[in-house]
Write an enzyme that holds these catalytic residues in place. Structure first.
Site, PDB file in Angstrom:
ATOM      1  N   GLN A 261     -30.366  95.449  22.025  1.00 37.84           N
ATOM      2  CA  GLN A 261     -31.166  94.339  22.531  1.00 37.84           C
ATOM      3  C   GLN A 261     -30.274  93.244  23.091  1.00 37.84           C
ATOM      4  O   GLN A 261     -30.607  92.594  24.091  1.00 37.84           O
ATOM      5  CB  GLN A 261     -32.057  93.782  21.416  1.00 37.84           C
ATOM      6  CG  GLN A 261     -33.272  93.009  21.914  1.00 37.84           C
ATOM      7  CD  GLN A 261     -34.263  93.910  22.627  1.00 37.84           C
ATOM      8  OE1 GLN A 261     -34.252  95.121  22.462  1.00 37.84           O
ATOM      9  NE2 GLN A 261     -35.120  93.327  23.444  1.00 37.84           N
ATOM     10  N   HIS A 264     -29.092  93.039  26.911  1.00 34.72           N
ATOM     11  CA  HIS A 264     -29.959  92.608  27.992  1.00 34.72           C
ATOM     12  C   HIS A 264     -29.456  91.341  28.660  1.00 34.72           C
ATOM     13  O   HIS A 264     -29.475  91.211  29.887  1.00 34.72           O
ATOM     14  CB  HIS A 264     -31.378  92.336  27.464  1.00 34.72           C
ATOM     15  CG  HIS A 264     -32.238  93.551  27.371  1.00 34.72           C
ATOM     16  ND1 HIS A 264     -32.820  94.146  28.455  1.00 34.72           N
ATOM     17  CD2 HIS A 264     -32.630  94.280  26.298  1.00 34.72           C
ATOM     18  CE1 HIS A 264     -33.537  95.193  28.069  1.00 34.72           C
ATOM     19  NE2 HIS A 264     -33.438  95.289  26.762  1.00 34.72           N
ATOM     20  N   GLU A 330     -40.876  89.404  19.751  1.00 30.75           N
ATOM     21  CA  GLU A 330     -41.315  90.237  20.868  1.00 30.75           C
ATOM     22  C   GLU A 330     -41.364  91.699  20.419  1.00 30.75           C
ATOM     23  O   GLU A 330     -42.358  92.395  20.651  1.00 30.75           O
ATOM     24  CB  GLU A 330     -40.342  90.069  22.034  1.00 30.75           C
ATOM     25  CG  GLU A 330     -40.659  90.935  23.230  1.00 30.75           C
ATOM     26  CD  GLU A 330     -39.561  90.891  24.278  1.00 30.75           C
ATOM     27  OE1 GLU A 330     -39.832  91.342  25.405  1.00 30.75           O
ATOM     28  OE2 GLU A 330     -38.437  90.452  23.974  1.00 30.75           O
ATOM     29  N   HIS A 331     -40.275  92.170  19.819  1.00 35.04           N
ATOM     30  CA  HIS A 331     -40.233  93.508  19.216  1.00 35.04           C
ATOM     31  C   HIS A 331     -39.845  93.358  17.753  1.00 35.04           C
ATOM     32  O   HIS A 331     -38.943  92.593  17.429  1.00 35.04           O
ATOM     33  CB  HIS A 331     -39.164  94.404  19.850  1.00 35.04           C
ATOM     34  CG  HIS A 331     -39.084  94.365  21.337  1.00 35.04           C
ATOM     35  ND1 HIS A 331     -38.346  93.407  22.027  1.00 35.04           N
ATOM     36  CD2 HIS A 331     -39.619  95.183  22.272  1.00 35.04           C
ATOM     37  CE1 HIS A 331     -38.442  93.644  23.329  1.00 35.04           C
ATOM     38  NE2 HIS A 331     -39.210  94.709  23.511  1.00 35.04           N
ATOM     39  N   ASP A 364     -38.902 100.689  25.409  1.00 31.73           N
ATOM     40  CA  ASP A 364     -38.453 100.151  26.690  1.00 31.73           C
ATOM     41  C   ASP A 364     -38.727 101.119  27.836  1.00 31.73           C
ATOM     42  O   ASP A 364     -38.896 100.701  28.981  1.00 31.73           O
ATOM     43  CB  ASP A 364     -36.952  99.850  26.645  1.00 31.73           C
ATOM     44  CG  ASP A 364     -36.633  98.595  25.843  1.00 31.73           C
ATOM     45  OD1 ASP A 364     -37.552  97.793  25.610  1.00 31.73           O
ATOM     46  OD2 ASP A 364     -35.465  98.424  25.452  1.00 31.73           O
ATOM     47  N   HIS A 423     -81.351  70.178  33.125  1.00 34.49           N
ATOM     48  CA  HIS A 423     -81.213  71.573  32.694  1.00 34.49           C
ATOM     49  C   HIS A 423     -82.558  72.094  32.183  1.00 34.49           C
ATOM     50  O   HIS A 423     -82.972  73.213  32.506  1.00 34.49           O
ATOM     51  CB  HIS A 423     -80.166  71.682  31.568  1.00 34.49           C
ATOM     52  CG  HIS A 423     -78.747  71.600  32.036  1.00 34.49           C
ATOM     53  ND1 HIS A 423     -78.253  70.521  32.706  1.00 34.49           N
ATOM     54  CD2 HIS A 423     -77.719  72.486  31.913  1.00 34.49           C
ATOM     55  CE1 HIS A 423     -76.970  70.720  32.985  1.00 34.49           C
ATOM     56  NE2 HIS A 423     -76.626  71.920  32.518  1.00 34.49           N
TER      57      HIS A 423
END
Length: 439
Positions: A261, A264, A330-331, A364, A423
């Protein structure tokens, strides 16, 4: 290599956890003054302005902003057979899952003669942004295009930066993924200028209704500036992984997952949450010994040693779960003796990966799930990209005269309570033949 946060012997509140847990993030507000003139320039001058910024930031301008069909076609010829096969298999798996997500329209009879329906209507035209830069991302084409196609979006355009090494066109692997997916409209433009051009279009370029896809802080800032004109998926921050593990976890596997990870981006977050100090020590040793042999070792080291990464020590598994839900990764990977049981207790995460044979890199590329996921703790309230992202839920109301008559007093009473008598008068005009509105 990683900083340690020792929470053993304490019971921090959620507020305290939000301050204590490692978190990086980006300051989008800081770049808005830089990005705003780019967006306004492209809004006013279209392709001419976009090409100007391509020259400035990418060092080249494509022969035409729209990539010719023959260039997209030729991209398949340069692709290695094993990569071609891998892309096809990834597309197949992602398509199977996302086509199963498509919800059904439904009709609900609220009362006799009174029906409310829910229709799912795809967004008409979508722009998919695929970044260049540090890596090549055909997987981003797949993860954005497949759910849009599953939703029934009729018109897709992919925007990706022009590259001097590729004749001014986007990377050929990106183009090959587009070809395999049947996406025949590709724009050779990247960065904030791509987002603005997708939002506002030009004389020969139709603007889109929604923009999705990852990008750097400048792309994210441009999305923020354009979101009053188009829909966006999210303001994504740097990618992140949390690994929730006990003493049963394999430290080598955990180390590699944290390293993977981190490669990245220097701002990527890798966090280990564990109640085992022995595992923490072992994982830290394995990372130190192994990260240097990776191709992106400098980037990995910067990410792992940043404030956004770390090891969080807790007293027991229940506390680990509480910390993980507060972090809202996120993960998140689950490496515990009862991994399935632990995973059921995780309620805040973009995606959950259970056990030693479901690592994040699988997701991924080819698990079938989507890898465009909420970051920076937004998994507490938001979902990842899916078929639903590209669908609008529209309610259709169809009442008969009798059904309206039966509910008229309810509507009139509520309208009067809210001091909106017109209304109620709109109802009386249909249900009371003796009533007239004399102003």
């Amino acid at each position: 290599m990683l900083q340690r946060i020792d929470l053993r012997g304490t019971t921090p509140t959620t507020a305290q956890l939000r301050r204590a847990l490692p978190r990086g993030g980006t300051d989008i507000d800081a770049v808005l003054p830089t990005v705003s003139p780019v967006v306004e320039d492209v809004k006013a001058h279209g392709v001419a302005a976009a090409n100007k910024y391509s020259q400035k930031f990418d060092g080249c301008v494509p022969a035409s902003l729209r990539v010719p069909a023959e260039v997209i076609e030729q991209s398949l010829e340069t692709l290695e057979s094993k990569v071609l096969d891998a892309l096809k298999e990834a597309i197949r798996r992602v398509r199977v899952f996302h086509e199963a997500q498509r919800p059904e329209d439904q009709d609900v009879e609220i009362a006799e003669g009174g029906v409310v329906s829910e229709r799912w209507i795809p967004v008409e035209r979508v722009g998919l942004y695929v970044p260049g830069g540090k890596a090549v991302y055909p997987s981003s084409v797949i993860m954005n295009a497949v759910p849009a196609q599953a939703a029934g979006v009729g018109s897709l355009v992919v925007a990706s930066p022009p590259q001097a090494d590729n004749g001014g066109w986007p990377h050929p692997t990106i183009l090959a993924a587009c070809k395999l997916l049947g996406v025949d409209e590709v724009w050779a433009v990247g960065g904030a200028q791509a987002i603005a051009l997708l939002a506002y279009g030009d004389e020969d370029l139709e603007p889109v209704d929604m923009i999705t896809g990852p990008g750097n802080i400048f792309v994210t800032a441009a999305k923020r500036l354009c979101r009053s004109v188009v829909g966006i998926d999210a303001e994504a921050g740097p990618t992140e992984i949390a690994v929730l593990a006990d003493e049963s976890a394999d430290p080598v596997q955990v180390a590699y997952d944290l390293i993977s990870q981190a490669e990245h981006d220097p701002m990527a977050a890798s966090v280990l949450i564990t109640n085992s100090e022995q595992l923490a020590d072992a994982v830290d040793r394995e990372i130190a010994e192994r990260y240097q042999v990776t191709h992106n070792s400098e980037r990995v080291a910067e990410a792992l040693q940043g404030q956004q990464s770390g090891i969080v020590l807790v007293g027991d598994e229940e506390e680990a779960i509480r910390v993980a839900n507060a972090y809202a990764a996120e993960h998140i990977e689950i490496h515990t003796k009862d991994d399935t049981g632990t995973a059921k207790k995780i309620v805040n995460a973009g995606a959950i990966f259970i056990g030693p044979y479901s690592p994040v890199p699988l997701g991924d590329y080819a698990a079938g799930s989507n890898h465009v996921l909420p970051t920076s703790g937004s998994a507490r309230h938001s979902s990842g990209l899916s078929t639903h992202t590209f669908l609008k839920s529209v309610h259709v109301v169809n009442y008969s005269e009798q059904a309206l008559q039966e509910v008229s007093e309810t509507v009139i009473a509520l309208a009067d309570a809210e001091r909106l008598p017109a209304h109620g008068e709109a109802i009386k005009a249909r249900t009371n033949p003796d009533w007239t509105n004399r102003g």
